[in-house]
Design an enzyme around this catalytic site. Structure first.
Site, short mmCIF file in Angstrom:
data_model
loop_
_atom_site.label_atom_id
_atom_site.label_comp_id
_atom_site.label_asym_id
_atom_site.label_seq_id
_atom_site.Cartn_x
_atom_site.Cartn_y
_atom_site.Cartn_z
N LYS A 103 -7.71 -5.05 4.77
CA LYS A 103 -6.41 -4.62 5.28
C LYS A 103 -5.36 -5.69 4.96
CE LYS A 103 -8.27 -0.95 7.09
NZ LYS A 103 -8.23 0.29 6.27
N CYS A 127 -2.17 -2.51 7.67
CA CYS A 127 -2.15 -3.44 6.52
C CYS A 127 -0.90 -4.31 6.49
CB CYS A 127 -2.32 -2.65 5.24
SG CYS A 127 -4.01 -2.01 5.08
N LYS A 140 -6.56 -4.92 -3.08
CA LYS A 140 -7.15 -5.67 -1.96
C LYS A 140 -8.21 -4.81 -1.27
CE LYS A 140 -3.45 -4.53 1.35
NZ LYS A 140 -4.24 -3.55 2.11
N VAL A 159 3.21 0.33 4.22
CA VAL A 159 2.47 1.07 5.24
C VAL A 159 1.04 0.53 5.35
CG1 VAL A 159 3.83 3.15 4.86
CG2 VAL A 159 1.74 2.85 3.53
N THR A 160 0.43 0.78 6.52
CA THR A 160 1.07 1.21 7.75
C THR A 160 1.45 -0.04 8.54
OG1 THR A 160 -1.03 1.34 8.98
CG2 THR A 160 -0.29 3.35 7.88
N GLU A 171 -4.65 -0.80 -1.37
CA GLU A 171 -5.97 -0.91 -0.73
C GLU A 171 -6.92 -0.17 -1.65
OE1 GLU A 171 -6.10 0.01 3.45
OE2 GLU A 171 -8.28 -0.10 3.52
N GLN A 182 8.29 -13.99 21.47
CA GLN A 182 8.01 -15.42 21.68
C GLN A 182 8.64 -16.29 20.57
OE1 GLN A 182 3.84 -16.08 23.35
NE2 GLN A 182 3.65 -14.04 22.42
N ASP A 237 0.79 -1.25 0.00
CA ASP A 237 0.00 0.00 0.00
C ASP A 237 0.81 1.29 0.00
OD1 ASP A 237 -1.90 -1.96 0.25
OD2 ASP A 237 -2.81 -1.21 2.09
C1 C5J Z 1 -3.14 0.60 5.53
C2 C5J Z 1 -4.88 1.80 6.67
N1 C5J Z 1 -2.61 0.42 4.33
N2 C5J Z 1 -4.07 2.21 7.63
N3 C5J Z 1 -4.39 1.11 5.62
O1 C5J Z 1 -2.49 0.34 6.53
O2 C5J Z 1 -6.06 2.06 6.71
#
Ligand code: C5J
Length: 228
Positions: A132, A162, A129, A157-158, A72, A202, A24
């Site tokens: 997320k 996502c 997509k 990102v972020t 996205e 872990q 993204d």
């Molecule tokens: C992504 C969002 N790409 N933060 N989307 O992380 O809504």
């Protein structure tokens, strides 16, 4: 296998079975006027990682290893966007409404494109997509399986939304997942930090975390060995 210095221990990168996933890196999240900015975020934090993401893409392009770019993106009629997702942001404009770069998070709109500096090349996979995570309603798992991919290196990102969702989905499907620390960012530094810690905790419950310089050095050392 190439041992990449990483947390919680060296990442066993498998040449020939490894793909890079760039999540993204879209104008909607990174440039003023997009979805991220409409939610009140400081988008400059995300723009700052573009050179490191470009360097990572360069490492894969030099080796002709597969690269997957995600966006996205929703259909123009929003039939793939649950009403709950539209309502949730609270801010205006919302998903599907007109923003400074066209309709927010809608496929084909200027703001939905990947930033120019990281534009996909012919032959690289681009996935739209609606969720997320990168596996929901995309058919990507079947494509990766068909290509023999077992290892995924993540950027984008972020970090906590996502990227983390996609990495968790990949982990559940059996992929060995590595996130490159400098090539991912959040609007909230504390969320990025917490996500990196959660992933490697872990014994690598979701995957591995590596520094870009360590990945570069290990791949360059391997190339010299193969070339000598
Ligand atoms: C992504 C969002 N790409 N933060 N989307 O992380 O809504």
């Amino acid at each position: 296998m190439i041992a990449i210095p990483a947390r919680p221990y060296d990442y066993p990168l498998a040449p020939g079975s490894t793909a890079l996933v760039v999540i993204d890196m879209q104008r909607d999240f990174i440039e003023p006027g997009g979805f991220g900015a409409s939610l009140g975020n400081d988008v400059a934090r995300l723009a700052a990682i573009i050179p490191d993401v470009a360097a990572l893409i360069g490492l894969f392009r030099e080796r002709s290893w597969p690269i997957i770019h995600t966006r996205e993106a929703h259909k123009p009629d929003l039939s793939d966007c649950p009403p709950s997702k539209i309502a949730r942001g609270g801010a205006s404009p919302r998903i599907g409404e007109e923003g400074a770069m066209g309709r927010i998070l809608v496929a084909g709109e200027p703001g939905n494109a990947i930033v120019e500096e990281l534009a996909p090349l012919d032959g690289e996979i681009v996935i739209d997509k609606p969720g997320k995570g990168m596996f929901w309603a995309t058919g990507l798992h079947e494509r990766l399986t068909g290509m023999g991919i077992t290892h995924l290196v993540f950027a984008g990102v972020t970090t906590e939304v996502c990227v983390q969702t996609s990495m968790r989905e990949a982990n559940d499907r059996g992929y060995e997942c590595l996130l490159v620390e400098e090539a991912t960012e959040s609007y909230f530094p504390q969320f990025k930090q917490a996500t990196l810690e959660m992933i490697a905790a872990q014994g690598g419950i979701v995957g591995w975390i590596a520094k870009l310089a360590d990945l570069q050095a290990a791949l360059e050392a391997e190339a010299k060995t193969v070339g000598s």
